[in-house]
Design an enzyme around this catalytic site. Structure first.
Site, mmCIF file in Angstrom:
data_model
loop_
_atom_site.group_PDB
_atom_site.id
_atom_site.type_symbol
_atom_site.label_atom_id
_atom_site.label_comp_id
_atom_site.label_asym_id
_atom_site.label_seq_id
_atom_site.Cartn_x
_atom_site.Cartn_y
_atom_site.Cartn_z
ATOM 1 C CE LYS A 102 -1.510 3.042 2.620
ATOM 2 N NZ LYS A 102 -1.666 4.203 1.710
ATOM 3 N N GLY B 279 -4.347 3.256 -2.076
ATOM 4 C CA GLY B 279 -5.565 3.669 -1.385
ATOM 5 C C GLY B 279 -5.239 4.323 -0.064
ATOM 6 N N GLY C 257 -5.032 4.849 4.081
ATOM 7 C CA GLY C 257 -4.664 4.019 5.213
ATOM 8 C C GLY C 257 -5.861 3.471 5.955
ATOM 9 C CB VAL D 225 -5.651 0.060 1.126
ATOM 10 C CG1 VAL D 225 -4.606 -0.975 0.709
ATOM 11 C CG2 VAL D 225 -6.593 0.349 -0.039
ATOM 12 N N GLY D 226 -4.898 0.179 4.148
ATOM 13 C CA GLY D 226 -3.976 -0.110 5.242
ATOM 14 C C GLY D 226 -4.637 -0.869 6.375
ATOM 15 C CD GLU E 77 9.548 13.088 12.088
ATOM 16 O OE1 GLU E 77 10.562 12.634 11.543
ATOM 17 O OE2 GLU E 77 8.521 12.408 12.281
#
Length: 471
Positions: free
Chosen positions: A169, A200, A202, A205-206, A378
């Site tokens: 993915k 796709g 997350g 599909v993830g 971050e």
């Protein structure tokens, strides 16, 4: 205008079952340059089923057969090097001087994996015991947008070397790059079902990859929040995981450093990939006794870090990948000012002369305390925090005072001393004086920077499980 409507499943490009369409935005001007049809759970289940069927025979392939496939993948990907680099520049905004290197590094991952596999013992025996390293099963590979070709090739190379079949993915924001790369890899002639790709979201599909019981392993590069969710949700089906989740990398400038060399090196590491790099050295720790020298050196060096058209080889810093990412970076710059850090160079808004696109002024903060938000979180943009220290021990303490532990650097002329300092930093990798790489050296982090390692035998090992036969 590029239109992408197909996924790669069971050795063929097939029309998407999912129907949601997403615009592909060029980050230099915010214009639509393409559209991609996103896959859904059904596309993902079809890809997993293909990988599961292929695993039965591919898992029994020999080391030599897999080494040959890795050479074929390298040859096939190499044929599209220029196309892949151009796509990274256009779709992602990666600067030419970096994009070419990162794409080539990805392609070279196949040869690096071949070398590591050749040297990796897959069986061991003693007395009446035989231990074999077996492929873990179907692997779900979930990649990020900041180095799309590298992540796909690196993870795929390790999985193939181990004998695993995969469902990838890729980031939906890298659809053009993915299309070119998979067209290239198709020419390698892998057995059907070994490589499957569904572009796709997350959350669709993830999520299906993580919860599906037919997927044994997840290798993910991305945010800490998503990594934590993968660990939680994957636990229900005992997923093996490799998670590379980012960093807040310290660069310790020692008091014996040659500033003419150290400052350019520190800035290169800070602004790596326009700051959109998990390894970016975004905390520069400087001896207080040399702080004024360092500030002057940074001001003198900054004209060399030009912002501009990423296709121009002279450009050092390109745009953020998206409006969302641009807004995120701007919010951190404002937060730094609000918390009392001093802007040495840069600041809010676009650089002079840029009225469109997601360009940010490369920004250096001084008078930063390590408990400030800009030193803790971050940012993923061209923002550097300069933090003063009074002793070597304090520098090490500040470097380690972070929830992250992915990457670090030490700058100094006494290499023995620099290595001694490096040995005390709690990160997965430390470089001395320059940003360097070795495709056999492990990559991954301590603490919230992730779980597991990639590259070389360490990356392949993440896709293997030991099996013992006694008698």
């Amino acid at each position: 205008m590029k239109t992408i409507t197909k996924h790669y499943i069971d050795g063929a490009f097939v029309e998407s079952h999912g129907s949601e369409v997403m615009d592909i935005i060029k980050p230099t001007n915010g214009q639509v340059i393409g559209r991609v049809t996103l896959g859904d759970e059904e596309d993902t289940r079809r890809a997993i089923a293909a990988a599961k069927t292929a695993f039965v025979s591919f898992s029994r392939s020999t080391k030599e057969e897999r080494m040959a496939l890795l050479r074929q993948l390298h040859k096939a990907a190499s044929a599209r090097l220029d196309d892949l680099t151009a796509a990274m520049i256009e779709e992602y905004g990666g600067v030419a001087q970096f994009a070419g290197l990162i794409v080539q590094s990805g392609i070279n991952s196949f040869l690096a994996a071949e070398k590591a596999l050749q040297e990796l013992p897959l069986t061991q025996s003693w007395d009446k015991v035989k231990v074999s390293m077996e492929p873990v099963g179907v692997a779900g590979l979930i990649t990020a947008w900041n180095a799309n070709a590298l992540f796909i090739c690196l993870k795929l190379a390790s999985a193939i070397a181990a004998g695993c079949t995969v469902v990838i993915k890729p980031s939906e924001m890298s659809a053009i790059q993915t299309q070119i790369l998979i067209e290239a890899l198709h020419e390698a002639g892998l057995p059907k079902g070994v490589l499957n790709v569904v572009t796709g979201l997350g959350i669709t599909v993830g999520a299906e990859l993580v919860r599906n019981p037919d997927v044994a392993k997840i290798s993910f590069t991305g945010s800490g929040a998503v990594g934590e969710q993968i660990m939680r949700d994957g636990a229900k089906t005992m997923k093996r995981v490799t998670l590379e989740l980012g960093g807040k990398s310290p660069t310790i400038l020692l008091d014996d450093a040659d500033l003419n060399q150290a400052i350019p090196s520190a800035l290169i590491m800070a602004f790596l990939n326009s700051g959109q790099a998990c390894a970016a050295g975004t905390r520069l720790l400087v001896p207080r006794s040399r702080l004024d020298e360092v500030k002057k050196g940074i001001l003198n060096a900054m004209p060399g870090f030009t912002v501009g058209d990423p296709a121009d080889p002279k450009t050092a810093i390109g745009p953020a990948v998206s409006q969302k990412q641009y807004d995120r970076v701007q919010s951190y710059i404002r937060k730094g000012i609000e918390e009392g850090a001093e802007v040495l160079v840069g600041g809010e808004g676009r650089p002079e002369g840029f009225k469109e696109g997601f360009f940010t002024k490369p920004t250096v903060f001084v008078n930063v305390k390590n408990d400030m938000t800009i030193a803790r979180e971050e940012i993923f943009g061209p923002v550097l925090c300069v933090i003063a220290y009074d002793s070597e021990d304090e520098a090490i303490r500040i470097a380690n005072d972070s929830q992250y532990g992915l990457h670090a650097a030490v700058l100094g002329t006494d290499l023995q001393r620099a290595r001694h300092v490096a040995s005390q930093i709690r990160t997965g990798r430390v470089v001395i004086n320059n940003m360097t790489d070795d495709p056999q050296a492990p990559w991954g982090g301590f603490k919230h920077s992730g779980v597991g390692r990639e590259y070389g035998k360490y990356g392949i090992g993440g896709f293997l499980e030991p099996k013992a036969i006694l008698g």
